[in-house]
Structure formats: C-alpha cells, structure tokens
Design a protein around this motif. Structure first.
Motif, PDB file in Angstrom:
ATOM      1  N   ILE A   1      12.340  -5.289   4.453  1.00 38.41           N
ATOM      2  CA  ILE A   1      11.687  -5.854   4.311  1.00 38.41           C
ATOM      3  C   ILE A   1      11.300  -7.848   4.616  1.00 38.41           C
ATOM      4  O   ILE A   1       9.634  -7.946   5.092  1.00 38.41           O
TER       5      ILE A   1
ATOM      6  N   LYS B   1       8.468  -4.390   5.814  1.00 39.15           N
ATOM      7  CA  LYS B   1       8.396  -3.036   4.587  1.00 39.15           C
ATOM      8  C   LYS B   1       7.942  -3.553   3.473  1.00 39.15           C
ATOM      9  O   LYS B   1       8.282  -4.129   3.333  1.00 39.15           O
ATOM     10  N   ARG B   2       6.802  -3.122   2.831  1.00 37.05           N
ATOM     11  CA  ARG B   2       5.849  -4.206   2.090  1.00 37.05           C
ATOM     12  C   ARG B   2       6.095  -3.160   0.693  1.00 37.05           C
ATOM     13  O   ARG B   2       5.271  -3.558  -0.240  1.00 37.05           O
ATOM     14  N   THR B   3       6.185  -2.242   0.894  1.00 38.36           N
ATOM     15  CA  THR B   3       6.694  -1.050  -0.649  1.00 38.36           C
ATOM     16  C   THR B   3       7.919  -0.486  -0.516  1.00 38.36           C
ATOM     17  O   THR B   3       8.990  -0.248  -0.071  1.00 38.36           O
TER      18      THR B   3
ATOM     19  N   ALA C   1       9.255 -13.443  -2.369  1.00 39.44           N
ATOM     20  CA  ALA C   1       8.047 -12.706  -2.180  1.00 39.44           C
ATOM     21  C   ALA C   1       7.672 -12.671  -3.491  1.00 39.44           C
ATOM     22  O   ALA C   1       8.125 -13.002  -3.996  1.00 39.44           O
TER      23      ALA C   1
ATOM     24  N   SER D   1       2.080   4.445   2.585  1.00 37.42           N
ATOM     25  CA  SER D   1       2.994   3.119   3.268  1.00 37.42           C
ATOM     26  C   SER D   1       4.013   4.138   4.284  1.00 37.42           C
ATOM     27  O   SER D   1       4.475   4.884   2.926  1.00 37.42           O
TER      28      SER D   1
ATOM     29  N   ILE E   1       5.068  -3.276  -4.965  1.00 34.72           N
ATOM     30  CA  ILE E   1       4.009  -3.365  -3.912  1.00 34.72           C
ATOM     31  C   ILE E   1       4.791  -5.633  -3.084  1.00 34.72           C
ATOM     32  O   ILE E   1       4.506  -6.471  -4.377  1.00 34.72           O
ATOM     33  N   LEU E   2       4.684  -5.698  -1.944  1.00 32.90           N
ATOM     34  CA  LEU E   2       4.988  -7.179  -1.538  1.00 32.90           C
ATOM     35  C   LEU E   2       4.020  -7.322  -0.905  1.00 32.90           C
ATOM     36  O   LEU E   2       3.641  -7.314  -0.201  1.00 32.90           O
ATOM     37  N   ALA E   3       4.500  -8.897  -1.169  1.00 29.80           N
ATOM     38  CA  ALA E   3       3.451 -10.019  -0.366  1.00 29.80           C
ATOM     39  C   ALA E   3       4.257 -10.942  -0.062  1.00 29.80           C
ATOM     40  O   ALA E   3       5.235 -11.508  -0.974  1.00 29.80           O
TER      41      ALA E   3
ATOM     42  N   VAL F   1       5.681 -12.363   2.282  1.00 32.28           N
ATOM     43  CA  VAL F   1       7.398 -12.718   2.056  1.00 32.28           C
ATOM     44  C   VAL F   1       7.113 -13.334   3.656  1.00 32.28           C
ATOM     45  O   VAL F   1       7.068 -13.954   4.384  1.00 32.28           O
TER      46      VAL F   1
END
Length: 145
Positions: free
Chosen positions: A24, A28-30, A79, A95, A106-108, A110
C-alpha cells in the motif's frame, strides 16, 4: 501537533499482513477484505505481525516491496478510505491488486510514516488511542484531519 478530536472519532486503524501493508505504501490502492467495511475516512495503516510468505512469490508484490523493510506490529502510514465495494462482476475492478468475489477497500492520500510506531492492532477496524494518533500526526505535520 495534536488534534482536538478524540482519537477514535475521526480515524480508525486497520491491520494488514505483510507484505500487503508495505505494498500500500508503494502504490497499492485496493485492499481486499472478506466483509464490507462501512467506515469512510482516515485510517492508520497497521502492519500485522504475521507474514504472508506465499505473497512474497507474487511478481507484483516482489516489485512493489523491492528494497523496502517489512515492518511488523506497527503503524507504518495513514490513508483515506474512500469506498468499499463487492467485486462480483460482470465488470471486474480494474486494479491489478483486486481479487474477485471479495470487498475492495479503495484507498487514497497514502502517507508513509518516517518511523514506524509499534502498537497492537486488531482484525477489524479499531479505534486508536489519542496518544497513538498524536504520535502519528507528529510525524506528518502537514496532515490535517
């Protein structure tokens, strides 16, 4: 820097096994989870003590973690969790990290911590103490909840 909000009111912790937690930090955003997560907002990225050894053989993972230390049992970043959806098709998530038939977090936004903060985590979303939140925010002075 300290926040006027109680640690558990605006942020949660999520424990992720290594090497996935470091992935992450590397883009990695998922994050794949077996159950839906209703929480949206900031999360502490806690690397669990367990290591998924089979994942180390995955070329995508190996590329992401190259030259990185796999800290365990510590908060290693923060995140923003923006969505959680179940990937059942017919249009699968695009993804390369997404698995089928699981929920995708779902991450943003980070942010990696310069120094990991050792702490115990939990299997589900957990509320961090104010002391832990303060220790994390001290390392990320530009982050504003």
């Amino acid at each position: 820097m300290t926040t006027t909000l109680d640690g558990g009111d605006w942020i949660r912790g999520i424990t992720i096994r290594q090497p996935w937690a470091t992935c992450i930090l590397a883009g990695k955003r998922t994050e794949n989870r077996p159950v839906h997560w209703p929480w949206r907002g900031w999360i502490l990225l806690h690397s669990g003590k367990q290591l998924d050894r089979a994942a180390l053989r995955d070329p995508l993972v190996a590329t992401a973690i190259r030259d990185r230390e796999l800290h365990r049992g510590a908060v290693i970043g923060v995140a923003r969790l923006t969505d959680c959806h179940l990937d059942q098709g017919p249009e699968p998530c695009t993804s390369p990290w997404a698995q089928r038939d699981v929920h995708h977090l779902i991450l943003a936004d980070v942010h990696e911590l310069p120094l990991p903060v050792p702490v115990r985590g939990a299997l589900s979303a957990w509320k961090p103490s104010q002391d832990l939140v303060d220790r994390v925010l001290q390392q990320l002075p530009g982050l504003r909840p």
